[in-house]
Design a protein around this motif. Structure first.
Motif, PDB file in Angstrom:
ATOM      1  N   VAL A 293       0.832  -1.203   0.000  1.00  0.00           N
ATOM      2  CA  VAL A 293       0.000   0.000   0.000  1.00  0.00           C
ATOM      3  C   VAL A 293       0.862   1.247   0.000  1.00  0.00           C
ATOM      4  CG1 VAL A 293      -1.628   1.354   1.378  1.00  0.00           C
ATOM      5  CG2 VAL A 293      -2.003  -1.093   1.075  1.00  0.00           C
ATOM      6  N   ALA A 294       1.908   1.265   0.832  1.00  0.00           N
ATOM      7  CA  ALA A 294       2.794   2.428   0.897  1.00  0.00           C
ATOM      8  C   ALA A 294       3.463   2.675  -0.449  1.00  0.00           C
ATOM      9  CB  ALA A 294       3.851   2.218   1.981  1.00  0.00           C
ATOM     10  N   ASN A 295       3.956   1.619  -1.091  1.00  0.00           N
ATOM     11  CA  ASN A 295       4.589   1.770  -2.405  1.00  0.00           C
ATOM     12  C   ASN A 295       3.598   2.288  -3.442  1.00  0.00           C
ATOM     13  OD1 ASN A 295       7.038   0.915  -1.437  1.00  0.00           O
ATOM     14  ND2 ASN A 295       6.804  -1.205  -2.122  1.00  0.00           N
ATOM     15  N   SER A 296       2.375   1.738  -3.383  1.00  0.00           N
ATOM     16  CA  SER A 296       1.355   2.162  -4.349  1.00  0.00           C
ATOM     17  C   SER A 296       1.009   3.633  -4.173  1.00  0.00           C
ATOM     18  CB  SER A 296       0.101   1.298  -4.199  1.00  0.00           C
ATOM     19  OG  SER A 296       0.384  -0.070  -4.455  1.00  0.00           O
TER      20      SER A 296
ATOM     21  N   ILE B 223       1.425   6.598  -6.933  1.00  0.00           N
ATOM     22  CA  ILE B 223       0.306   7.463  -7.334  1.00  0.00           C
ATOM     23  C   ILE B 223       0.679   8.925  -7.148  1.00  0.00           C
ATOM     24  CG2 ILE B 223      -2.062   8.129  -6.779  1.00  0.00           C
ATOM     25  CD1 ILE B 223      -2.554   5.194  -5.984  1.00  0.00           C
ATOM     26  N   ALA B 224       1.304   9.254  -6.011  1.00  0.00           N
ATOM     27  CA  ALA B 224       1.705  10.641  -5.758  1.00  0.00           C
ATOM     28  C   ALA B 224       2.711  11.126  -6.806  1.00  0.00           C
ATOM     29  CB  ALA B 224       2.290  10.761  -4.355  1.00  0.00           C
ATOM     30  N   SER B 225       3.641  10.259  -7.179  1.00  0.00           N
ATOM     31  CA  SER B 225       4.640  10.634  -8.192  1.00  0.00           C
ATOM     32  C   SER B 225       3.984  10.872  -9.545  1.00  0.00           C
ATOM     33  CB  SER B 225       5.698   9.532  -8.312  1.00  0.00           C
ATOM     34  OG  SER B 225       6.376   9.354  -7.089  1.00  0.00           O
TER      35      SER B 225
ATOM     36  N   MET C 202      -0.733  11.974  -0.305  1.00  0.00           N
ATOM     37  CA  MET C 202       0.391  12.051   0.620  1.00  0.00           C
ATOM     38  C   MET C 202      -0.070  12.057   2.071  1.00  0.00           C
ATOM     39  SD  MET C 202       3.126  11.867  -1.068  1.00  0.00           S
ATOM     40  CE  MET C 202       4.266  12.294   0.241  1.00  0.00           C
ATOM     41  N   SER C 203      -1.229  12.658   2.334  1.00  0.00           N
ATOM     42  CA  SER C 203      -1.743  12.660   3.707  1.00  0.00           C
ATOM     43  C   SER C 203      -2.076  11.245   4.162  1.00  0.00           C
ATOM     44  CB  SER C 203      -2.969  13.565   3.815  1.00  0.00           C
ATOM     45  OG  SER C 203      -4.071  13.011   3.120  1.00  0.00           O
ATOM     46  N   VAL C 204      -2.714  10.478   3.274  1.00  0.00           N
ATOM     47  CA  VAL C 204      -3.016   9.082   3.598  1.00  0.00           C
ATOM     48  C   VAL C 204      -1.730   8.294   3.758  1.00  0.00           C
ATOM     49  CG1 VAL C 204      -4.133   6.969   2.802  1.00  0.00           C
ATOM     50  CG2 VAL C 204      -5.254   9.171   2.440  1.00  0.00           C
ATOM     51  N   ALA C 205      -0.755   8.537   2.873  1.00  0.00           N
ATOM     52  CA  ALA C 205       0.528   7.826   2.946  1.00  0.00           C
ATOM     53  C   ALA C 205       1.258   8.139   4.242  1.00  0.00           C
ATOM     54  CB  ALA C 205       1.393   8.189   1.744  1.00  0.00           C
ATOM     55  N   ALA C 206       1.186   9.401   4.673  1.00  0.00           N
ATOM     56  CA  ALA C 206       1.857   9.785   5.919  1.00  0.00           C
ATOM     57  C   ALA C 206       1.255   9.069   7.110  1.00  0.00           C
ATOM     58  CB  ALA C 206       1.771  11.297   6.103  1.00  0.00           C
ATOM     59  N   VAL C 207      -0.071   9.021   7.166  1.00  0.00           N
ATOM     60  CA  VAL C 207      -0.740   8.326   8.269  1.00  0.00           C
ATOM     61  C   VAL C 207      -0.378   6.854   8.256  1.00  0.00           C
ATOM     62  CG1 VAL C 207      -2.974   7.616   9.178  1.00  0.00           C
ATOM     63  CG2 VAL C 207      -2.647   9.955   8.386  1.00  0.00           C
ATOM     64  N   GLN C 208      -0.440   6.246   7.091  1.00  0.00           N
ATOM     65  CA  GLN C 208      -0.172   4.814   6.969  1.00  0.00           C
ATOM     66  C   GLN C 208       1.271   4.487   7.339  1.00  0.00           C
ATOM     67  OE1 GLN C 208       1.736   3.230   4.373  1.00  0.00           O
ATOM     68  NE2 GLN C 208       1.154   1.123   4.849  1.00  0.00           N
TER      69      GLN C 208
ATOM     70  N   LEU D 200       4.337  11.592  12.954  1.00  0.00           N
ATOM     71  CA  LEU D 200       3.508  12.087  11.859  1.00  0.00           C
ATOM     72  C   LEU D 200       3.851  13.537  11.553  1.00  0.00           C
ATOM     73  CD1 LEU D 200       1.166  11.578   9.899  1.00  0.00           C
ATOM     74  CD2 LEU D 200      -0.410  12.242  11.725  1.00  0.00           C
ATOM     75  N   GLY D 201       4.000  14.356  12.590  1.00  0.00           N
ATOM     76  CA  GLY D 201       4.352  15.757  12.392  1.00  0.00           C
ATOM     77  C   GLY D 201       5.710  15.924  11.730  1.00  0.00           C
TER      78      GLY D 201
END
Length: 321
Positions: A160-163, A167-169, A195-201, A222-223
Motif C-alpha cells: 500500500v505504501a509503495n502504491s 500514485i503521488a509521483s 500524501m496525507s493518507v501515505a503519511a498516516v499509513q 507524523l508531524g
C-alpha cells in the motif's frame, strides 16, 4: 474422649474411614505391602480386593504398579521426609489405559515402635492434562496463525505504501505537464490527499504493535514526516506537537492521523501566504477522564483555526497506560 475398648474396634473404624475416601487410597506397611485400600481404588484401577491386600504394591496386577517413578518415590523420597504432595506419575495400565496420576504420600510413625505405615492417595488428572495439552497446542496454532497474519499484514502495508508513493509521483508528473492552472491545482490537491493518507499509513506502521499505540509518539512522528515533505527551507514553519501519554486503538489512530494531516496541510497551504519568521502550527491532544480533545491551531492569517473532537465522533475509548 472415650477410648476404644480394644484394638479391633480401632482397626474397624480405620478401615471404614479408608473405605469411604472418594479418591483411590492405600495404606502400606513398612515393606510396601497393602494393608488396606479404599473402594474407589478397586473401582478406579479394576483390581480385585482378594488379590490386593497383603501383597506388595509393586506386585499388584501382574506388576502394573512396578513403575520406576513410583518405586523411587516410595523407596527413596518418602523415608527422608514425612510427606510428599503432587508427585506426578504417568503410566499405561493394562485394564484402564494410560493415566496421569498425582500422588500424595505421608509416613505415619508410632511412639516407641520401629515400624511405620505409608498413606498413599491418588488423584486422576488425565483429563486435566489432556485439556492442558490441547489448549497448549491450540495456543501454539493460534500464535502461528497470528504470526502469519502479521507477516501478511506487513506485506500488505508495504505494498500500500509503495502504491501510494507511485500514485503521488504520477500526480506530480501530470501536474507539471498540464497547461491549465485549474487542472494543475486539482492534480496538486489530489497529490496532497494521497500524501496525507501515505503519511498516516507510514507512521502507523512504524508504531510498536498493531492493536494499540501511544498517541504522543505517533503524532510526533507524523508531524516530523509532514514537516519534511510539506515545509521547504523557503517556508520556515515550526510544527509542534503537545500530547500526554495516552494510548489508543490503531483504528482510532488512523482517523486521528487523517484529521491532523488534513488540518496541518490546510494550515501550511493557507495560513502563511507570505513567509514569516515566527510561523507556527500547534497540534495538541489531551485526555480528561473519559473525554479527549484534539486541537490544531496556527498563528497565520487564519489564526487559531481549530477543531475539537468529541469522543462520540471516533469509535473506542482513549485509555491512559
Amino acid at each position: 474422649m472415650k477410648q476404644f475398648e480394644n484394638l479391633e474396634d480401632a482397626q474397624t473404624l480405620a478401615l471404614a474411614i479408608v473405605d469411604t475416601i472418594p479418591e483411590p487410597f492405600l495404606v502400606l506397611d513398612d515393606s510396601f505391602s497393602v494393608m488396606a485400600a479404599s473402594r474407589s481404588f478397586y473401582e478406579c484401577f479394576k483390581v480385585d480386593a482378594a488379590q490386593t491386600r497383603g501383597r506388595s504394591l509393586f506386585a499388584l496386577g501382574d506388576g502394573q504398579w512396578d513403575i520406576p517413578a513410583l518405586r523411587h518415590l516410595i523407596a527413596t523420597i518418602i523415608p527422608g521426609q514425612p510427606a510428599m504432595e503432587g508427585f506426578e506419575v504417568e503410566h499405561d495400565f493394562p485394564a484402564i489405559g494410560r493415566k496421569v496420576m498425582l500422588l500424595n504420600a505421608r509416613t505415619v510413625t508410632y511412639a516407641g515402635k520401629d515400624t511405620a505405615n505409608i498413606l498413599l492417595a491418588f488423584q486422576d488428572v488425565t483429563l486435566r492434562r489432556q485439556i492442558e495439552q490441547e489448549k497448549a497446542a491450540l495456543n501454539a496454532q493460534t500464535e502461528h496463525l497470528l504470526a502469519q497474519q502479521r507477516i501478511l499484514f506487513q506485506e500488505m502495508q508495504h505494498r500500500v505504501a509503495n502504491s501510494l508513493q507511485i500514485i503521488a509521483s504520477i500526480l506530480t508528473l501530470k501536474a507539471g505537464s498540464v497547461t491549465s492552472e485549474e487542472t494543475r491545482h486539482h492534480l496538486e490537491d489530489a497529490r496532497e490527499r494521497v500524501m496525507s493518507v501515505a503519511a498516516v499509513q507510514t507512521h502507523l506502521n512504524a508504531s510498536e504493535g498493531i492493536d494499540r499505540i501511544e498517541v504522543g509518539a505517533y503524532l510526533v512522528k507524523l508531524g516530523s514526516g509532514l514537516s519534511a515533505s510539506m515545509i521547504g527551507e523557503g517556508r520556515p514553519i515550526v510544527l509542534d506537537v503537545v500530547t500526554d501519554e495516552s494510548i489508543i486503538a490503531s483504528a482510532d489512530a488512523i482517523s486521528l492521523g487523517l484529521i491532523v494531516t488534513e488540518l496541518v496541510i490546510n494550515a501550511i497551504k493557507y495560513a502563511f501566504p507570505t513567509p514569516r519568521p515566527d510561523a507556527r502550527i500547534l497540534v495538541q491532544y489531551e485526555v480528561q477522564g473519559s473525554d479527549w480533545s484534539l486541537t490544531v491551531s496556527d498563528n497565520g492569517v487564519c489564526d487559531a483555526a481549530r477543531i475539537r473532537c468529541a469522543m462520540a465522533e471516533l469509535p473506542g475509548r482513549t485509555d491512559r497506560p
